[in-house]
Scaffold this active site. Sequence first.
Site, PDB file in Angstrom:
ATOM      1  N   ALA A   1      -0.591   7.532   1.680  1.00 39.27           N
ATOM      2  CA  ALA A   1       0.333   8.718   2.271  1.00 39.27           C
ATOM      3  C   ALA A   1       1.135   8.114   3.437  1.00 39.27           C
ATOM      4  O   ALA A   1       2.101   8.165   3.443  1.00 39.27           O
ATOM      5  CB  ALA A   1      -0.541   9.919   2.970  1.00 39.27           C
ATOM      6  N   TRP A   2       0.363   7.407   4.440  1.00 39.22           N
ATOM      7  CA  TRP A   2       1.331   7.030   5.380  1.00 39.22           C
ATOM      8  C   TRP A   2       1.950   5.574   5.109  1.00 39.22           C
ATOM      9  O   TRP A   2       3.222   5.469   5.474  1.00 39.22           O
ATOM     10  CB  TRP A   2       0.209   6.321   6.714  1.00 39.22           C
ATOM     11  CG  TRP A   2       0.917   6.001   7.969  1.00 39.22           C
ATOM     12  CD1 TRP A   2       0.478   5.095   8.819  1.00 39.22           C
ATOM     13  CD2 TRP A   2       2.062   6.733   8.587  1.00 39.22           C
ATOM     14  NE1 TRP A   2       1.374   4.826   9.873  1.00 39.22           N
ATOM     15  CE2 TRP A   2       2.415   5.868   9.683  1.00 39.22           C
ATOM     16  CE3 TRP A   2       2.805   7.495   8.493  1.00 39.22           C
ATOM     17  CZ2 TRP A   2       3.297   6.229  10.727  1.00 39.22           C
ATOM     18  CZ3 TRP A   2       3.983   7.952   9.150  1.00 39.22           C
ATOM     19  CH2 TRP A   2       4.050   7.055  10.282  1.00 39.22           C
TER      20      TRP A   2
ATOM     21  N   GLY B   1       0.751  -1.169  -0.188  1.00 39.77           N
ATOM     22  CA  GLY B   1       0.061   0.049  -0.096  1.00 39.77           C
ATOM     23  C   GLY B   1       0.827   1.436   0.037  1.00 39.77           C
ATOM     24  O   GLY B   1       1.486   1.437   0.870  1.00 39.77           O
TER      25      GLY B   1
ATOM     26  N   LYS C   1      -9.905   6.619  18.009  1.00 44.28           N
ATOM     27  CA  LYS C   1      -9.695   7.799  18.030  1.00 44.28           C
ATOM     28  C   LYS C   1     -10.328   8.549  16.728  1.00 44.28           C
ATOM     29  O   LYS C   1     -10.527   9.830  16.632  1.00 44.28           O
ATOM     30  CB  LYS C   1      -8.206   8.072  18.204  1.00 44.28           C
ATOM     31  CG  LYS C   1      -7.333   7.769  17.153  1.00 44.28           C
ATOM     32  CD  LYS C   1      -7.127   8.577  16.067  1.00 44.28           C
ATOM     33  CE  LYS C   1      -6.125   7.871  15.260  1.00 44.28           C
ATOM     34  NZ  LYS C   1      -6.081   8.942  13.687  1.00 44.28           N
TER      35      LYS C   1
ATOM     36  N   GLU D   1     -10.817   6.771   7.770  1.00 41.28           N
ATOM     37  CA  GLU D   1     -11.263   5.500   8.620  1.00 41.28           C
ATOM     38  C   GLU D   1     -12.262   5.478   9.382  1.00 41.28           C
ATOM     39  O   GLU D   1     -12.998   4.485   9.656  1.00 41.28           O
ATOM     40  CB  GLU D   1     -10.100   4.573   8.999  1.00 41.28           C
ATOM     41  CG  GLU D   1      -8.859   4.443   8.042  1.00 41.28           C
ATOM     42  CD  GLU D   1      -9.223   2.967   7.293  1.00 41.28           C
ATOM     43  OE1 GLU D   1      -7.937   2.546   6.933  1.00 41.28           O
ATOM     44  OE2 GLU D   1     -10.223   2.492   7.346  1.00 41.28           O
TER      45      GLU D   1
ATOM     46  N   LYS E   1      -5.529   1.681  10.766  1.00 45.45           N
ATOM     47  CA  LYS E   1      -6.313   2.018  12.001  1.00 45.45           C
ATOM     48  C   LYS E   1      -7.996   2.073  11.721  1.00 45.45           C
ATOM     49  O   LYS E   1      -8.492   2.844  11.129  1.00 45.45           O
ATOM     50  CB  LYS E   1      -6.028   3.391  12.441  1.00 45.45           C
ATOM     51  CG  LYS E   1      -4.629   3.751  12.963  1.00 45.45           C
ATOM     52  CD  LYS E   1      -4.169   5.068  13.200  1.00 45.45           C
ATOM     53  CE  LYS E   1      -2.656   5.070  13.731  1.00 45.45           C
ATOM     54  NZ  LYS E   1      -2.364   6.451  14.009  1.00 45.45           N
TER      55      LYS E   1
HETATM   56  N1  LIG Z   1      -2.278   8.955   6.600  1.00 44.17           N
HETATM   57  C1  LIG Z   1      -1.952   9.276   7.733  1.00 44.17           C
HETATM   58  O1  LIG Z   1      -1.528  10.313   8.260  1.00 44.17           O
HETATM   59  C2  LIG Z   1      -2.048   7.989   8.669  1.00 44.17           C
HETATM   60  C3  LIG Z   1      -2.707   6.878   8.280  1.00 44.17           C
HETATM   61  N2  LIG Z   1      -2.505   5.840   9.054  1.00 44.17           N
HETATM   62  C4  LIG Z   1      -3.514   4.441   8.721  1.00 44.17           C
HETATM   63  O2  LIG Z   1      -2.656   3.854   7.552  1.00 44.17           O
HETATM   64  C5  LIG Z   1      -3.516   3.154   7.019  1.00 44.17           C
HETATM   65  C6  LIG Z   1      -3.391   3.627   5.299  1.00 44.17           C
HETATM   66  O3  LIG Z   1      -3.272   4.820   5.089  1.00 44.17           O
HETATM   67  P1  LIG Z   1      -2.582   5.724   4.236  1.00 44.17           P
HETATM   68  O4  LIG Z   1      -1.542   5.340   3.556  1.00 44.17           O
HETATM   69  O5  LIG Z   1      -2.695   7.059   4.567  1.00 44.17           O
HETATM   70  O6  LIG Z   1      -3.337   5.338   2.987  1.00 44.17           O
HETATM   71  P2  LIG Z   1      -4.340   6.104   2.024  1.00 44.17           P
HETATM   72  O7  LIG Z   1      -5.676   6.796   2.827  1.00 44.17           O
HETATM   73  O8  LIG Z   1      -3.655   7.514   1.263  1.00 44.17           O
HETATM   74  O9  LIG Z   1      -4.907   5.140   0.660  1.00 44.17           O
HETATM   75  C7  LIG Z   1      -5.376   3.813   1.308  1.00 44.17           C
HETATM   76  C8  LIG Z   1      -4.473   3.079   0.565  1.00 44.17           C
HETATM   77  O10 LIG Z   1      -4.999   1.740   0.683  1.00 44.17           O
HETATM   78  C9  LIG Z   1      -4.892   1.256  -0.624  1.00 44.17           C
HETATM   79  N3  LIG Z   1      -6.144   0.497  -1.074  1.00 44.17           N
HETATM   80  C10 LIG Z   1      -7.514   0.872  -1.105  1.00 44.17           C
HETATM   81  N4  LIG Z   1      -8.079  -0.084  -1.503  1.00 44.17           N
HETATM   82  C11 LIG Z   1      -7.228  -0.880  -1.770  1.00 44.17           C
HETATM   83  C12 LIG Z   1      -7.462  -2.461  -2.447  1.00 44.17           C
HETATM   84  N5  LIG Z   1      -8.867  -2.773  -2.890  1.00 44.17           N
HETATM   85  N6  LIG Z   1      -6.596  -3.130  -2.629  1.00 44.17           N
HETATM   86  C13 LIG Z   1      -5.385  -2.757  -2.262  1.00 44.17           C
HETATM   87  N7  LIG Z   1      -5.059  -1.547  -1.758  1.00 44.17           N
HETATM   88  C14 LIG Z   1      -6.021  -0.873  -1.359  1.00 44.17           C
HETATM   89  C15 LIG Z   1      -4.517   2.365  -1.535  1.00 44.17           C
HETATM   90  O11 LIG Z   1      -4.037   1.927  -2.926  1.00 44.17           O
HETATM   91  P3  LIG Z   1      -4.052   3.086  -4.027  1.00 44.17           P
HETATM   92  O12 LIG Z   1      -3.413   4.287  -3.845  1.00 44.17           O
HETATM   93  O13 LIG Z   1      -3.476   2.313  -5.238  1.00 44.17           O
HETATM   94  O14 LIG Z   1      -5.606   3.420  -4.213  1.00 44.17           O
HETATM   95  C16 LIG Z   1      -3.735   3.300  -0.596  1.00 44.17           C
HETATM   96  O15 LIG Z   1      -2.507   2.611  -0.711  1.00 44.17           O
HETATM   97  C17 LIG Z   1      -5.155   3.434   7.304  1.00 44.17           C
HETATM   98  O16 LIG Z   1      -5.719   2.620   7.887  1.00 44.17           O
HETATM   99  C18 LIG Z   1      -4.845   4.931   7.839  1.00 44.17           C
HETATM  100  O17 LIG Z   1      -5.868   4.861   8.967  1.00 44.17           O
HETATM  101  C19 LIG Z   1      -2.076   5.736  10.340  1.00 44.17           C
HETATM  102  C20 LIG Z   1      -1.345   6.942  10.646  1.00 44.17           C
HETATM  103  C21 LIG Z   1      -1.258   7.941   9.968  1.00 44.17           C
HETATM  104  O1  LIG Z   2      -3.792   8.384  12.376  1.00 46.10           O
HETATM  105  C1  LIG Z   2      -3.500   9.562  12.030  1.00 46.10           C
HETATM  106  C2  LIG Z   2      -2.538  10.250  12.850  1.00 46.10           C
HETATM  107  O2  LIG Z   2      -2.042   9.621  13.770  1.00 46.10           O
HETATM  108  C3  LIG Z   2      -3.964  10.092  10.721  1.00 46.10           C
HETATM  109  O3  LIG Z   2      -5.236  10.235  10.966  1.00 46.10           O
HETATM  110  P1  LIG Z   2      -6.067  10.413   9.551  1.00 46.10           P
HETATM  111  O4  LIG Z   2      -6.359   8.907   9.022  1.00 46.10           O
HETATM  112  O5  LIG Z   2      -7.462  10.967  10.124  1.00 46.10           O
HETATM  113  O6  LIG Z   2      -5.461  11.340   8.358  1.00 46.10           O
END
Ligand SMILES: NC(=O)C1=CN([C@@H]2O[C@H](COP(=O)(O)OP(=O)(O)OC[C@H]3O[C@@H](n4cnc5c(N)ncnc54)[C@H](OP(=O)(O)O)[C@@H]3O)[C@@H](O)[C@H]2O)C=CC1
Ligand SMILES: O=C(CO)COP(=O)(O)O
Length: 342
Positions: free
Chosen positions: A11-12, A8, A192, A282, A107
């Site tokens: 962003a994170w 994946g 959260k 989420e 998350k």
């Molecule tokens: N963003 C943040 O600041 C933070 C996020 N998180 C958690 O990390 C997790 C990932 O978030 P983040 O990295 O931001 O991702 P994004 O919200 O930016 O995007 C979601 C990710 O999931 C992938 N995805 C969605 N649907 C599918 C699928 N059917 N099969 C495979 N991959 C899929 C997307 O792939 P594609 O891009 O190719 O669509 C993308 O890589 C989440 O649970 C989030 O709560 C935790 C801490 C911080």
């Molecule tokens: O979990 C996060 C920061 O710790 C990011 O939160 P969001 O998924 O709401 O962007």
Amino acid sequence: MLRVTVLGAGAWGTTFGRVMADAGNEVTMWAKEPDIVADIQDNHRNSSRLPSVDTLPDTMTATGDRKSAVENAQIIVIAIAAQFARVALQEFQAFIPQDAIVVSLMKGIERNTGKRMDMVVREALQLPQARFAAVSGPNLSKEVADRKPTATVIASASLDAARTVAQACTTNYFKAYTSQDVVGLELCGSLKNVVALAVGMCRGAGYGENTVATVETCGLAEMSALGRAQGAVAATFSGLAGVGDMVATCGSPLSRNYAFGYNLGKGRSVEEATKLSNGVAEGVPTTDAMLALAKKLNVETPLATAVSHVLNDGISCADMLAELLGTTQSFGTTQSSDTTQR
Ligand SMILES: NC(=O)C1=CN([C@@H]2O[C@H](COP(=O)(O)OP(=O)(O)OC[C@H]3O[C@@H](n4cnc5c(N)ncnc54)[C@H](OP(=O)(O)O)[C@@H]3O)[C@@H](O)[C@H]2O)C=CC1
Ligand SMILES: O=C(CO)COP(=O)(O)O
């Protein structure tokens, strides 16, 4: 130096991969989108998911091939949107090395089963708990990508596994602590987000610090009550993964959940807020999953209930607050009949 794969490239996922590259590891990003794979491979960028980073380290590569992505990995990081994780991971199960540690960044609570991500990952990959770890803390991806100092918690039933992952992601700007409270960490990180929806709504609707602090306190009480009911460690909720992450998420428009709630607070519909969301909020699918979990555990969650009425019935922020403050919840515990002054 370890061989790390991140599933994946969101962003994170991309940011955490960069943290692990900064910590001296070789990182392979897997993405289902060919354009993202090409951008990372050819341009050393993820311009669609992490535009604020001009150049990713040379030690970060990318592929769209599932087998080659994971077959030599020592640590496999999962950064897929939580509601899609189970199906997505089942396609990797046959290729996961028998000694790899699997780390979840996700998350969320799986909506149709009410299961936490540690349960989903371990079921999808048939993984023993000693090879599972979860990461959660105040980790807004853009600030981490800017290499601004922060910390996180790595939780695993195996302290050795937690320590291995912590060492592999600790840099001069990112400090990883260890825990064995996987349940508490998972509940903190996922629940959260529901609180952040409510706080974002309050901000969008123009409410001030008192209201926001009241909502956050309610949220923490509900998270802690659900944690107690599932055998979590109370201190987890007052630590980095609990209060720490809530302060960051509820305090910043960088949070997708906060921003989603803010748009709702401005009177936009769920559909409009979804279109405007920069990535996955989420907390939206997790809200009903949290209610189902609370019902199963006989825990009252008036805040999550009020948020579900926003998401499912379109009630306003004012009505959400009236519903919340009209309950008989006393802070710190959740009792249906308590009329103690708060
Ligand atoms: N963003 C943040 O600041 C933070 C996020 N998180 C958690 O990390 C997790 C990932 O978030 P983040 O990295 O931001 O991702 P994004 O919200 O930016 O995007 C979601 C990710 O999931 C992938 N995805 C969605 N649907 C599918 C699928 N059917 N099969 C495979 N991959 C899929 C997307 O792939 P594609 O891009 O190719 O669509 C993308 O890589 C989440 O649970 C989030 O709560 C935790 C801490 C911080
Ligand atoms: O979990 C996060 C920061 O710790 C990011 O939160 P969001 O998924 O709401 O962007």
